[in-house]
Design a protein around this motif. Sequence first.
Motif, PDB file in Angstrom:
ATOM      1  N   VAL A 110       5.412   9.255  46.357  1.00  0.00           N
ATOM      2  CA  VAL A 110       4.674   9.869  45.251  1.00  0.00           C
ATOM      3  C   VAL A 110       3.415   9.068  44.947  1.00  0.00           C
ATOM      4  O   VAL A 110       3.458   7.834  44.876  1.00  0.00           O
ATOM      5  CB  VAL A 110       5.558   9.966  43.982  1.00  0.00           C
ATOM      6  CG1 VAL A 110       4.775  10.620  42.844  1.00  0.00           C
ATOM      7  CG2 VAL A 110       6.826  10.767  44.274  1.00  0.00           C
ATOM      8  N   ARG A 111       2.321   9.782  44.774  1.00  0.00           N
ATOM      9  CA  ARG A 111       1.069   9.176  44.329  1.00  0.00           C
ATOM     10  C   ARG A 111       0.517  10.012  43.185  1.00  0.00           C
ATOM     11  O   ARG A 111       0.432  11.235  43.286  1.00  0.00           O
ATOM     12  CB  ARG A 111       0.046   9.122  45.467  1.00  0.00           C
ATOM     13  CG  ARG A 111       0.444   8.220  46.623  1.00  0.00           C
ATOM     14  CD  ARG A 111       0.437   6.741  46.204  1.00  0.00           C
ATOM     15  NE  ARG A 111       0.854   5.877  47.303  1.00  0.00           N
ATOM     16  CZ  ARG A 111       2.104   5.505  47.539  1.00  0.00           C
ATOM     17  NH1 ARG A 111       3.084   5.941  46.744  1.00  0.00           N
ATOM     18  NH2 ARG A 111       2.405   4.720  48.555  1.00  0.00           N
TER      19      ARG A 111
ATOM     20  N   ALA B 164      13.091   4.245  45.061  1.00  0.00           N
ATOM     21  CA  ALA B 164      12.568   4.158  46.427  1.00  0.00           C
ATOM     22  C   ALA B 164      11.791   5.416  46.788  1.00  0.00           C
ATOM     23  O   ALA B 164      10.698   5.337  47.398  1.00  0.00           O
ATOM     24  CB  ALA B 164      13.725   3.953  47.412  1.00  0.00           C
ATOM     25  N   ALA B 165      12.298   6.581  46.424  1.00  0.00           N
ATOM     26  CA  ALA B 165      11.611   7.831  46.751  1.00  0.00           C
ATOM     27  C   ALA B 165      10.246   7.902  46.076  1.00  0.00           C
ATOM     28  O   ALA B 165       9.240   8.287  46.690  1.00  0.00           O
ATOM     29  CB  ALA B 165      12.473   9.025  46.344  1.00  0.00           C
ATOM     30  N   ILE B 166      10.201   7.537  44.792  1.00  0.00           N
ATOM     31  CA  ILE B 166       8.922   7.585  44.077  1.00  0.00           C
ATOM     32  C   ILE B 166       7.945   6.567  44.650  1.00  0.00           C
ATOM     33  O   ILE B 166       6.764   6.863  44.863  1.00  0.00           O
ATOM     34  CB  ILE B 166       9.149   7.359  42.572  1.00  0.00           C
ATOM     35  CG1 ILE B 166       9.910   8.550  41.975  1.00  0.00           C
ATOM     36  CG2 ILE B 166       7.822   7.166  41.839  1.00  0.00           C
ATOM     37  CD1 ILE B 166      10.315   8.367  40.527  1.00  0.00           C
TER      38      ILE B 166
ATOM     39  N   ARG C 245       0.014  13.197  45.576  1.00  0.00           N
ATOM     40  CA  ARG C 245       0.972  13.849  46.460  1.00  0.00           C
ATOM     41  C   ARG C 245       2.389  13.544  45.997  1.00  0.00           C
ATOM     42  O   ARG C 245       2.628  12.636  45.216  1.00  0.00           O
ATOM     43  CB  ARG C 245       0.798  13.372  47.912  1.00  0.00           C
ATOM     44  CG  ARG C 245       0.990  11.879  48.121  1.00  0.00           C
ATOM     45  CD  ARG C 245       0.779  11.516  49.591  1.00  0.00           C
ATOM     46  NE  ARG C 245       0.798  10.083  49.836  1.00  0.00           N
ATOM     47  CZ  ARG C 245       1.900   9.373  50.062  1.00  0.00           C
ATOM     48  NH1 ARG C 245       3.079   9.968  50.043  1.00  0.00           N
ATOM     49  NH2 ARG C 245       1.838   8.077  50.294  1.00  0.00           N
ATOM     50  N   GLY C 246       3.319  14.348  46.512  1.00  0.00           N
ATOM     51  CA  GLY C 246       4.732  14.078  46.265  1.00  0.00           C
ATOM     52  C   GLY C 246       5.284  14.674  44.993  1.00  0.00           C
ATOM     53  O   GLY C 246       6.275  14.163  44.464  1.00  0.00           O
ATOM     54  N   GLY C 247       4.709  15.781  44.496  1.00  0.00           N
ATOM     55  CA  GLY C 247       5.224  16.368  43.262  1.00  0.00           C
ATOM     56  C   GLY C 247       6.666  16.818  43.393  1.00  0.00           C
ATOM     57  O   GLY C 247       7.471  16.614  42.487  1.00  0.00           O
ATOM     58  N   GLY C 248       6.999  17.429  44.533  1.00  0.00           N
ATOM     59  CA  GLY C 248       8.380  17.851  44.751  1.00  0.00           C
ATOM     60  C   GLY C 248       9.334  16.678  44.806  1.00  0.00           C
ATOM     61  O   GLY C 248      10.454  16.735  44.275  1.00  0.00           O
TER      62      GLY C 248
END
Length: 419
Positions: free
Chosen positions: A191-192, A185-187, A8-11
């Motif tokens: 993001v996974r 921090a965002a990644i 998840r979290g590509g964007g």
Amino acid sequence: MTDSASARGGGVLMGALVVDSVGNGLFLPLSLVFFTRLTDVPLGLLGVLLSTANAITLPVPVWAGVLADRLGALPLVVAAQLMQAVGYLAYTRVDHPVGIFLAAALVAVGVRFFWSSIFTAVADYADAGVSGRSPDSWFAWASMARTAGLGVGGLITGAVMADGHAAAYRGVAYGAAGCFAAAAAAIAVFVRAPRLHGGTGPGGTGYGTILRDRPFLALTGVNTVLAMTSMMLALATPTFVITGLRGPSWLASALLVGNFVLVSVTAAPVVERLAGHRRTRVLVAAAALWALWSFLLSGLVPGRPALVIPVLIGATLLFTLAEVMHAPVSMALATAISPAELRGRYLAAFQYSFTIAGIIAPAFFTRLFGVHRALPWVALGAIDCLAIVAVRLLEPSLMTAERRVAAAPAAQSAESPRR
């Protein structure tokens, strides 16, 4: 095998790459100026300190590849960004040679870890994600994100530096540190990108397998030539236009800005249009465009602006098209020929083509340009022609169905592969 739905979290990943690149863009124009403005360390010594700080990072991809295969690439990306954030914070505090060296080394190690792991992270996400985008498309989006961020960061720094105050320089360093910390921090939070294959590989570190993989080593060698060419627009064009052609400085700037803008908006659409073509043929086409760009520049002479300006604009368009073809497709090809369990090591080793190109390119251009303004372009075009021949010779050992430019499943079913 991990469930692909857990990716998840590509964007967010792409957005974080933009923010990361803004941080790079903020500081890129200040690599030397920052310390000459804020410290009393002589320029000659600063050059030695910064060069040494970068030189000690040469073994980093070897370690990064092993860690990416064993631990996953995303933790390395986050750690690399945090190292850069801490390093830029240190930049605002150091004023002696030892401190400057340590801060610069921390940033340089972070940069090298980042580039040795980010493409593995993107490839892992493409494998485990559910968006339907191919690795080629993800690499193209990453290229767009990076270019956009660099451009924005450079523009901000240009505006901030107009007053020339020391506080503004420190503000840029704080801004760069904030960008890297925010991206990390965002990644880390959103993001996974789980790996679908274990990273144990064959015995030892796995680098023995790479050293025995002659097609991969040959591709890495050829890519060194293409990577060096890809650096020449920003590295050499300003000097060529201003000194060699005695043209206005705004022209060189306009060419670079135009290239940044076009790469920022066209990389992914161009790669989508290439779906089904052999990746090796795309690299051949990119090398041919770059060779044509080089030969066009070699024929330019001072004092003829009516000819020089249109040729420079047209040649830069050719360069840009080659760039948006080469960057994502070369990484996708390197990914495709890498054993899944050794992907981190393979892609980290592939980054040496860019590292070596970065070492060679300045000396290549300056030494030949010192002889004659046209000589570096003639030599570069000739080397690119040799790269075309080399890729065609390598093609039989690299060509399989999965080594074509890929597209989303719907696009792949709508059209058959083309040669």
